[in-house]
Motif scaffolding. Structure first.
Motif, PDB file in Angstrom:
ATOM      1  N   ILE A 280     -11.747 -58.151  61.742  1.00 46.75           N
ATOM      2  CA  ILE A 280     -10.698 -59.095  61.382  1.00 46.75           C
ATOM      3  C   ILE A 280     -11.009 -60.487  61.927  1.00 46.75           C
ATOM      4  O   ILE A 280     -10.662 -61.500  61.322  1.00 46.75           O
ATOM      5  CB  ILE A 280      -9.335 -58.555  61.873  1.00 46.75           C
ATOM      6  CG1 ILE A 280      -8.190 -59.267  61.170  1.00 46.75           C
ATOM      7  CG2 ILE A 280      -9.173 -58.673  63.359  1.00 46.75           C
ATOM      8  CD1 ILE A 280      -7.903 -58.706  59.825  1.00 46.75           C
ATOM      9  N   GLU A 281     -11.743 -60.513  63.057  1.00 48.91           N
ATOM     10  CA  GLU A 281     -12.092 -61.815  63.619  1.00 48.91           C
ATOM     11  C   GLU A 281     -13.025 -62.589  62.674  1.00 48.91           C
ATOM     12  O   GLU A 281     -12.928 -63.812  62.559  1.00 48.91           O
ATOM     13  CB  GLU A 281     -12.767 -61.660  64.990  1.00 48.91           C
ATOM     14  CG  GLU A 281     -11.825 -61.353  66.124  1.00 48.91           C
ATOM     15  CD  GLU A 281     -11.700 -59.868  66.369  1.00 48.91           C
ATOM     16  OE1 GLU A 281     -12.162 -59.084  65.515  1.00 48.91           O
ATOM     17  OE2 GLU A 281     -11.133 -59.496  67.412  1.00 48.91           O
ATOM     18  N   ASP A 282     -13.917 -61.823  62.011  1.00 46.77           N
ATOM     19  CA  ASP A 282     -14.811 -62.478  61.058  1.00 46.77           C
ATOM     20  C   ASP A 282     -14.016 -63.146  59.943  1.00 46.77           C
ATOM     21  O   ASP A 282     -14.336 -64.254  59.505  1.00 46.77           O
ATOM     22  CB  ASP A 282     -15.769 -61.452  60.440  1.00 46.77           C
ATOM     23  CG  ASP A 282     -16.692 -60.867  61.490  1.00 46.77           C
ATOM     24  OD1 ASP A 282     -16.806 -61.494  62.559  1.00 46.77           O
ATOM     25  OD2 ASP A 282     -17.276 -59.803  61.240  1.00 46.77           O
ATOM     26  N   VAL A 283     -12.966 -62.454  59.491  1.00 48.47           N
ATOM     27  CA  VAL A 283     -12.146 -63.017  58.420  1.00 48.47           C
ATOM     28  C   VAL A 283     -11.475 -64.297  58.884  1.00 48.47           C
ATOM     29  O   VAL A 283     -11.427 -65.297  58.158  1.00 48.47           O
ATOM     30  CB  VAL A 283     -11.086 -61.988  57.962  1.00 48.47           C
ATOM     31  CG1 VAL A 283     -10.283 -62.534  56.813  1.00 48.47           C
ATOM     32  CG2 VAL A 283     -11.746 -60.697  57.570  1.00 48.47           C
ATOM     33  N   VAL A 284     -10.965 -64.248  60.131  1.00 49.94           N
ATOM     34  CA  VAL A 284     -10.313 -65.442  60.669  1.00 49.94           C
ATOM     35  C   VAL A 284     -11.303 -66.602  60.702  1.00 49.94           C
ATOM     36  O   VAL A 284     -11.001 -67.723  60.292  1.00 49.94           O
ATOM     37  CB  VAL A 284      -9.760 -65.157  62.081  1.00 49.94           C
ATOM     38  CG1 VAL A 284      -9.224 -66.425  62.710  1.00 49.94           C
ATOM     39  CG2 VAL A 284      -8.684 -64.102  62.023  1.00 49.94           C
ATOM     40  N   ARG A 285     -12.534 -66.284  61.157  1.00 48.33           N
ATOM     41  CA  ARG A 285     -13.550 -67.323  61.251  1.00 48.33           C
ATOM     42  C   ARG A 285     -13.858 -67.890  59.863  1.00 48.33           C
ATOM     43  O   ARG A 285     -13.983 -69.086  59.676  1.00 48.33           O
ATOM     44  CB  ARG A 285     -14.819 -66.740  61.886  1.00 48.33           C
ATOM     45  CG  ARG A 285     -15.228 -67.508  63.125  1.00 48.33           C
ATOM     46  CD  ARG A 285     -16.288 -66.755  63.893  1.00 48.33           C
ATOM     47  NE  ARG A 285     -15.715 -65.783  64.790  1.00 48.33           N
ATOM     48  CZ  ARG A 285     -16.188 -64.550  64.975  1.00 48.33           C
ATOM     49  NH1 ARG A 285     -17.238 -64.133  64.305  1.00 48.33           N
ATOM     50  NH2 ARG A 285     -15.626 -63.750  65.829  1.00 48.33           N
ATOM     51  N   ARG A 286     -13.969 -66.988  58.895  1.00 54.38           N
ATOM     52  CA  ARG A 286     -14.260 -67.424  57.531  1.00 54.38           C
ATOM     53  C   ARG A 286     -13.188 -68.369  57.005  1.00 54.38           C
ATOM     54  O   ARG A 286     -13.476 -69.385  56.383  1.00 54.38           O
ATOM     55  CB  ARG A 286     -14.306 -66.206  56.611  1.00 54.38           C
ATOM     56  CG  ARG A 286     -15.690 -65.708  56.311  1.00 54.38           C
ATOM     57  CD  ARG A 286     -15.589 -64.508  55.417  1.00 54.38           C
ATOM     58  NE  ARG A 286     -15.210 -64.871  54.053  1.00 54.38           N
ATOM     59  CZ  ARG A 286     -16.068 -65.310  53.141  1.00 54.38           C
ATOM     60  NH1 ARG A 286     -17.334 -65.463  53.461  1.00 54.38           N
ATOM     61  NH2 ARG A 286     -15.680 -65.617  51.922  1.00 54.38           N
ATOM     62  N   LEU A 287     -11.947 -67.982  57.284  1.00 54.05           N
ATOM     63  CA  LEU A 287     -10.840 -68.782  56.763  1.00 54.05           C
ATOM     64  C   LEU A 287     -10.799 -70.154  57.405  1.00 54.05           C
ATOM     65  O   LEU A 287     -10.534 -71.155  56.747  1.00 54.05           O
ATOM     66  CB  LEU A 287      -9.511 -68.066  57.014  1.00 54.05           C
ATOM     67  CG  LEU A 287      -9.127 -66.992  55.996  1.00 54.05           C
ATOM     68  CD1 LEU A 287      -7.817 -66.351  56.402  1.00 54.05           C
ATOM     69  CD2 LEU A 287      -9.002 -67.587  54.612  1.00 54.05           C
ATOM     70  N   THR A 288     -11.044 -70.194  58.727  1.00 54.94           N
ATOM     71  CA  THR A 288     -10.956 -71.484  59.393  1.00 54.94           C
ATOM     72  C   THR A 288     -12.113 -72.390  59.013  1.00 54.94           C
ATOM     73  O   THR A 288     -11.945 -73.599  58.885  1.00 54.94           O
ATOM     74  CB  THR A 288     -10.933 -71.320  60.929  1.00 54.94           C
ATOM     75  OG1 THR A 288     -11.738 -70.198  61.248  1.00 54.94           O
ATOM     76  CG2 THR A 288      -9.541 -71.126  61.434  1.00 54.94           C
TER      77      THR A 288
END
Lengths: 290, 482
Positions: A280-288
């Motif tokens: 889920i952290e990867d997704v957060v990083r992608r979004l930011t």
């Protein structure tokens, strides 16, 4: 009149600030090594003269001792995250004379210590030291009952109790839960969604100012909320009506993401949102970043 | 109106209109006050609700044939909205609004959705109108097979399970509909509670195999098919493995009451099946908590910390208290906070008797605070209205610990059971009142109950309203304790 009231209010606010500052200074002074040396019995040249053994000095010594103990407790709490304490059950007919063993679980979220979670254990079984969960403040979405049956079984069978294991597993569950909530909050922030006071479970999580708006091709994310009690499932909504469900594992790894649009399943959107992400952290990083 | 009614197993559609002459309509609407009636009507007129709650509007200008119409239909939605807003602004009778709704703007009938909205409004207006009982959702596991018998034993509660039940409203509804018998039709309406973290499901049941308006038309001499006892509310607290089910009030006597009871059982049996999935089954277990106060329910069986830390244990659950390990200021013990303030006031000289009295009163207050914590305040709005307790302890032999003031209604105390040489009188206590534990707290604060010797279950810390006391404690595995 109004100005006078304002003035009084201001002064009162100042009084309370000063009072709290005084408390902080007192505790700092009391805890300082030099103060302790000063107060301790005259062995060094620095300490006060021996004949000054007034009640005041005794009182200060006692206070300093209490402060020292409190500081030590705080140190353990901050570093260990899992501490024990003793308490007393006020019920006159309480088992075991009202003796209670308390388990304190510290949780850090958004760089802040939350109010700790407590599990209070007693020993209701006569003739054996087996523990049983008496009261607790663990949220309902943590399967405390199942954990207690596994690691703190009643003394009937041959199964042994393992308090250390129980405490560790319970703390793991609590911390995971808060991390998952934190991940949802991060996702919301990354998608540019503001603070929303909707779910009681998410309320504990602090959400800061709006992050950078993440525009995704084909529409923007309009809602991200935890969809179940354990916050393992996240429902995601797009502005154009597509809805998705993201399933997280225990440690935030992405188990599944399904997006359904008007024309059935939308695998394109899944690829867009996830990309190479596995947690889920990867997704957060992608979004930011994106 | 549909021409043909075919028996189906589908649920009743929300758009189905009920004739305004139906007794259920007037019953539901009559419950509401004028203000709520108007706010509900304005909700109906909202743009988003037009699909399910459209009013009767005049289509063309020239058609004013019925001049004797007291409530002439409006021409547009905006006009109606303005009209009801005006009604809201000025004073008037409830009758006027009611007539306007029933005979004027919704003369073609109210949809089931509208009725559900009106009924929910009644629930918000009178939060204590329903009696709720809390159930816990417990995971099941297949019972161990004994021997080679073919018959599968019924599943048993899986105490070791770490599964937290998940709830998805629309899946749940579909599954529940499959559980309800085909000759019973139900209308379901989900709504979020306005103030509490709850999802409310209103189930309205109709004894008819048809799901068209002909089924509702109340043809023959049976107007009793509509009854308030056929409405069941189910509340799902957010993030909590509990379900609250409302008890239908037994309005009618005799057969009606029995029927509504069986209906409720049907639903209570259907809920766990609807929650279950293949290879993951659940059952409902009563948690001995029944009250009219939903707020108390959410506090005791919700998702927060307060579930198993009621009464004096609430100090551990209080979210407002800061307790960071980075704060080195010595914490003040909870009971010493008031002392500083009180000390200054008592500068005047008092007679020893008064002083003793004052000291006793203060001690009683502190003891009450120690035992009840911040809970059980008269004005906290979290009261239970009835607590039933059965005492199963042996009669105290050496010392008659009379408990004056605690027994409000010791009924049935004359039956005696002689067991194990000890005399065990059959004592049942029933506490009644708007906020039972607040009343007990007040008794402690006024020194009528000795707060230090008071048993723990009198503080309400068990979080149950029905219980049996043995060895001075409410037996475990029901409310609190794990």
């Amino acid at each position: 009149m109004a100005s006078l009231d304002d003035e009084i209010e201001n002064l009162q606010a100042r009084v309370s600030t000063l009072k709290s500052q005084l408390q902080i200074q007192t505790s700092t002074l009391l805890a300082a090594p030099s103060t302790r040396k000063l107060l301790s019995p005259p062995s060094s040249a620095l300490s006060l003269p021996a004949d000054d053994n007034t009640p005041l000095r005794q009182k200060l010594l006692a206070r300093s001792g209490i402060q020292h103990a409190h500081n030590q407790q705080c140190l353990y709490r901050a570093c260990a995250g899992l501490t024990l304490f003793r308490a007393h059950d006020p019920d006159p007919s309480a088992v075991d004379g009202g003796a209670i063993l308390g388990l304190r679980i510290e949780v850090v979220s958004r760089a802040k210590f939350l109010r700790p979670y407590y599990v209070l254990l007693n020993r209701p079984y006569p003739g054996s030291g087996h523990l049983r969960v008496h009261r607790h403040t663990i949220p309902a979405c943590i399967p405390l009952a199942g954990l207690a049956v596994r690691w703190l079984p009643p003394p009937k069978g041959e199964a042994k109790q393992d308090l250390a294991r129980f405490a560790r597993v319970l703390r793991l569950e609590v911390v995971r839960y808060h991390h998952r909530l934190g991940a949802v909050a991060d996702l919301r922030k990354a998608a540019g969604l503001g603070r929303k006071k909707s779910r009681a479970a998410a309320e504990a999580e602090e959400q800061d100012v709006l992050g950078a708006r993440a525009e995704l091709a084909g529409g923007k994310l309009v809602d991200i909320t935890p969809a179940d009690a354990e916050a393992k499932q996240i429902s995601v909504e797009w502005a154009d009506g597509r809805a998705g469900r993201l399933v997280m594992g225990d440690d935030g790894e992405i188990v599944k993401l399904v997006v359904v649009g008007e024309g059935g399943r939308d695998r394109e959107a899944v690829r867009e949102l996830l990309g190479e992400a596995t947690t889920i952290e990867d997704v957060v990083r992608r979004l930011t970043s994106g | 109106m549909a021409r043909i009614s075919v028996p189906t197993t589908a649920r009743l559609p929300s758009s189905l209109r009920v004739a305004t002459s139906n007794p259920a309509v007037s019953k539901i609407l009559n419950h509401l006050s004028r203000a709520s009636l108007l706010s509900v009507a304005l909700d109906w007129l909202d743009e988003n609700n037009q699909a399910l709650a459209a009013p009767y509007l005049r289509e063309t200008e020239d058609e004013d044939d019925d001049l004797d119409d007291l409530n002439p239909p409006a021409q547009s939605l905006e006009e109606l909205q303005k009209l009801y807003a005006d009604l809201q602004a000025r004073k008037g009778s409830k009758r006027e609004v009611l007539d306007r709704i029933v005979e004027g703007d919704w003369r073609h009938g109210l949809s089931l959705y509208q009725l559900a909205m009106a009924d929910l409004q009644h629930l918000y207006d009178h939060p204590l109108s329903q009696k709720w009982s809390a159930y816990r959702i417990v995971p099941l596991k297949p019972a161990p097979r004994d021997g080679d018998g073919d018959d599968q034993p019924p599943p048993v509660a899986d105490k070791e399970s770490l599964v937290v039940p998940r709830f998805h409203p629309s899946t749940f509804l579909n599954a529940l509909q499959a559980q309800v018998l085909p000759d019973v039709k139900a209308h379901y309406n989900f709504d979020r509670h306005r103030a509490l973290p709850l999802l409310l499901l209103r189930i309205f049941i109709l004894d008819s195999p048809y799901n068209t308006s002909l089924g509702i038309a109340t043809p023959k001499p049976a107007p009793a098919t509509f009854d308030t006892s056929r409405t069941v509310y189910i509340a799902f607290p957010d993030a909590s493995p509990h379900v609250f089910i409302s008890k239908p009030q037994t309005v009618g006597a005799g057969a009606g009451a029995g029927e509504s009871k069986s209906l409720r059982t049907l639903i209570v049996e259907g809920i766990p099946k609807a929650l279950s999935r293949p290879r993951q089954r659940f059952t409902l277990k009563s948690t001995s908590l029944a009250t009219r106060n939903l707020e108390e329910m959410v506090e005791r069986r919700g998702s927060q910390r307060t579930n198993n830390a009621a009464g004096g244990w609430g100090v551990y659950a209080d979210e407002n208290k800061k307790e960071s390990p980075l704060d080195t200021v010595l914490p003040t013990p909870p009971l010493s906070e008031e002392e500083g303030r009180e000390g200054k006031k008592r500068a005047r000289a008092l007679s020893p008797a008064t002083r003793r009295e004052e000291r006793a009163a203060k001690r009683a207050r502190l003891v009450a605070k120690a035992r009840f914590g911040e809970s059980a305040r008269v004005d906290d709005g979290k009261g239970v209205e009835r607590v039933d307790v059965v005492i199963e302890d042996a009669f105290p032999e050496n010392e008659p610990t009379g408990e004056p003031g605690r027994r409000e209604r010791p009924d049935g105390g004359d039956k005696e059971g002689e067991a194990g040489g000890q005399w065990r009188p059959n004592v049942r206590l029933t506490f009644h009142g708007p906020h039972v534990f607040a009343g007990l707290r007040q008794l402690v604060e006024h020194g009528i109950i000795d707060g230090e010797r008071m048993p723990g279950w009198l503080t309400g810390e068990e979080g149950v309203t029905v219980g049996a006391v043995r060895n001075g404690r409410i037996r475990g595995y029901k409310g609190s304790g794990v």
